[in-house]
Design a protein around this motif. Structure first.
Motif, PDB file in Angstrom:
ATOM      1  N   LEU A   1     -12.417 -67.149  27.180  1.00  0.00           N
ATOM      2  CA  LEU A   1     -11.102 -67.757  27.020  1.00  0.00           C
ATOM      3  C   LEU A   1     -10.016 -66.910  27.687  1.00  0.00           C
ATOM      4  O   LEU A   1      -9.055 -67.443  28.255  1.00  0.00           O
TER       5      LEU A   1
ATOM      6  N   ILE B   1     -17.240 -73.117  22.904  1.00  0.00           N
ATOM      7  CA  ILE B   1     -16.670 -72.555  24.135  1.00  0.00           C
ATOM      8  C   ILE B   1     -17.767 -71.941  24.993  1.00  0.00           C
ATOM      9  O   ILE B   1     -17.828 -72.167  26.210  1.00  0.00           O
TER      10      ILE B   1
ATOM     11  N   ARG C   1     -19.758 -74.355  26.733  1.00  0.00           N
ATOM     12  CA  ARG C   1     -18.916 -75.145  27.634  1.00  0.00           C
ATOM     13  C   ARG C   1     -18.747 -76.582  27.154  1.00  0.00           C
ATOM     14  O   ARG C   1     -18.569 -77.504  27.946  1.00  0.00           O
TER      15      ARG C   1
ATOM     16  N   GLN D   1     -10.196 -67.794  31.265  1.00  0.00           N
ATOM     17  CA  GLN D   1      -9.775 -69.178  31.455  1.00  0.00           C
ATOM     18  C   GLN D   1      -8.258 -69.333  31.390  1.00  0.00           C
ATOM     19  O   GLN D   1      -7.659 -70.060  32.181  1.00  0.00           O
TER      20      GLN D   1
ATOM     21  N   ARG E   1     -13.009 -76.554  26.105  1.00  0.00           N
ATOM     22  CA  ARG E   1     -12.186 -75.682  26.943  1.00  0.00           C
ATOM     23  C   ARG E   1     -10.735 -75.823  26.501  1.00  0.00           C
ATOM     24  O   ARG E   1     -10.362 -76.785  25.830  1.00  0.00           O
TER      25      ARG E   1
ATOM     26  N   PRO F   1      -7.101 -77.198  22.752  1.00  0.00           N
ATOM     27  CA  PRO F   1      -8.394 -77.333  23.415  1.00  0.00           C
ATOM     28  C   PRO F   1      -8.835 -78.781  23.474  1.00  0.00           C
ATOM     29  O   PRO F   1      -8.402 -79.616  22.698  1.00  0.00           O
TER      30      PRO F   1
ATOM     31  N   PRO G   1     -14.485 -81.211  27.772  1.00  0.00           N
ATOM     32  CA  PRO G   1     -14.465 -81.405  29.228  1.00  0.00           C
ATOM     33  C   PRO G   1     -14.834 -82.836  29.584  1.00  0.00           C
ATOM     34  O   PRO G   1     -15.522 -83.540  28.839  1.00  0.00           O
TER      35      PRO G   1
END
Length: 259
Positions: A200, A233, A236, A203, A239, A251, A254
């Protein structure tokens, strides 16, 4: 002389015992719950940014409170871990609201009335934390404090083992025995939180500390455990939006096909 209740706790710590030292400790100390949490890395690597992970908890309320402190990052446990000294708050109603502003109302909702935390450490080696849940009806008695000191010393000995100059573990008869120490433990899960914090941080382009704050805020806001959010996270499945211009969405999952 050690009372019979404490003798039972010490027997639970012997290698090969299948009894629960947390449950025995709660009975012997006359408290509502006991949790023993440990660091999952070597003493030299244990630092104030890492939270210990529950090893023994009784009853379930103790585990739920440990997870609450870990998710929020505040409370007597984190304070004792950072400072390396006991934090005794046997009546949370008497704690200033601004000391732990998020934890205090959440603890009341859980039904936790008082908490006393004792670091498990030997010299510079930080091993973990002993947490007692209290009834909120006054401070620990002198006998309870003496018994807690006995338990703390026994836990440190059980976790590290009594070791001779060549590294062998020394039994009660003075002979060397196989290495059956309990620390560092295997199978701890909080490493995923540190991994997710690192991901994170990259990111969002923030520090590890800021990334952990965002992670904790997400877990608390979604009423999920910190570990569950961290696992999403790392896998994946989850995100975070760019923290430079936070649109309040937080968050999100995806899009299909993205990882």
């Amino acid at each position: 002389m050690t009372r019979e209740g404490m003798a039972e706790v010490l027997r639970c710590l012997r290698p090969g015992s299948d009894r629960d030292p947390a449950a025995a400790g709660a009975r012997a100390l006359g408290v509502e719950g006991v949790a023993v949490s440990v660091f999952g890395q070597s003493p030299a690597e244990a630092d104030s940014t890492r939270a210990p992970e529950p090893l023994w908890c009784s009853p379930e309320l103790s585990l739920r409170f440990e997870e609450l402190q870990f998710t929020l990052g505040e409370g007597p446990g984190p304070d004792a871990t950072r400072a390396g000294i006991p934090v005794l708050e046997p009546d949370l109603q008497r704690v200033r609201p601004d000391r732990w502003p998020v934890l205090l109302p959440a603890a009341r909702q859980l039904g936790v009335h008082g908490v006393c935390c004792f670091p498990l450490a030997l010299g510079g080696a930080r091993l973990g934390l002993l947490t007692l849940l209290c009834g909120g009806d006054g401070p620990l008695s002198d006998r309870q404090l003496r018994d807690t000191n006995t338990l703390t010393a026994a836990l440190i000995a059980a976790l590290l083992g009594d070791r001779g100059p060549a590294g062998q573990r020394i039994g009660s008869n003075g002979n060397t025995v196989d290495d059956d120490r309990l620390w560092p433990p295997e199978g701890l899960q909080r490493a995923v939180v540190h991994q997710a914090t690192g991901m994170l941080s990259v990111q969002l382009g923030t520090s590890m500390a800021d990334a952990l704050v965002r992670l904790r805020a997400s877990a608390y806001g979604s009423e999920r455990s910190l570990g569950d959010v961290a696992e999403d996270i790392v896998a994946r499945r989850l995100r975070f939006d760019d923290g430079t211009q936070d649109d309040g969405n937080g968050p999100h999952l995806p899009e299909s096909g993205e990882g």
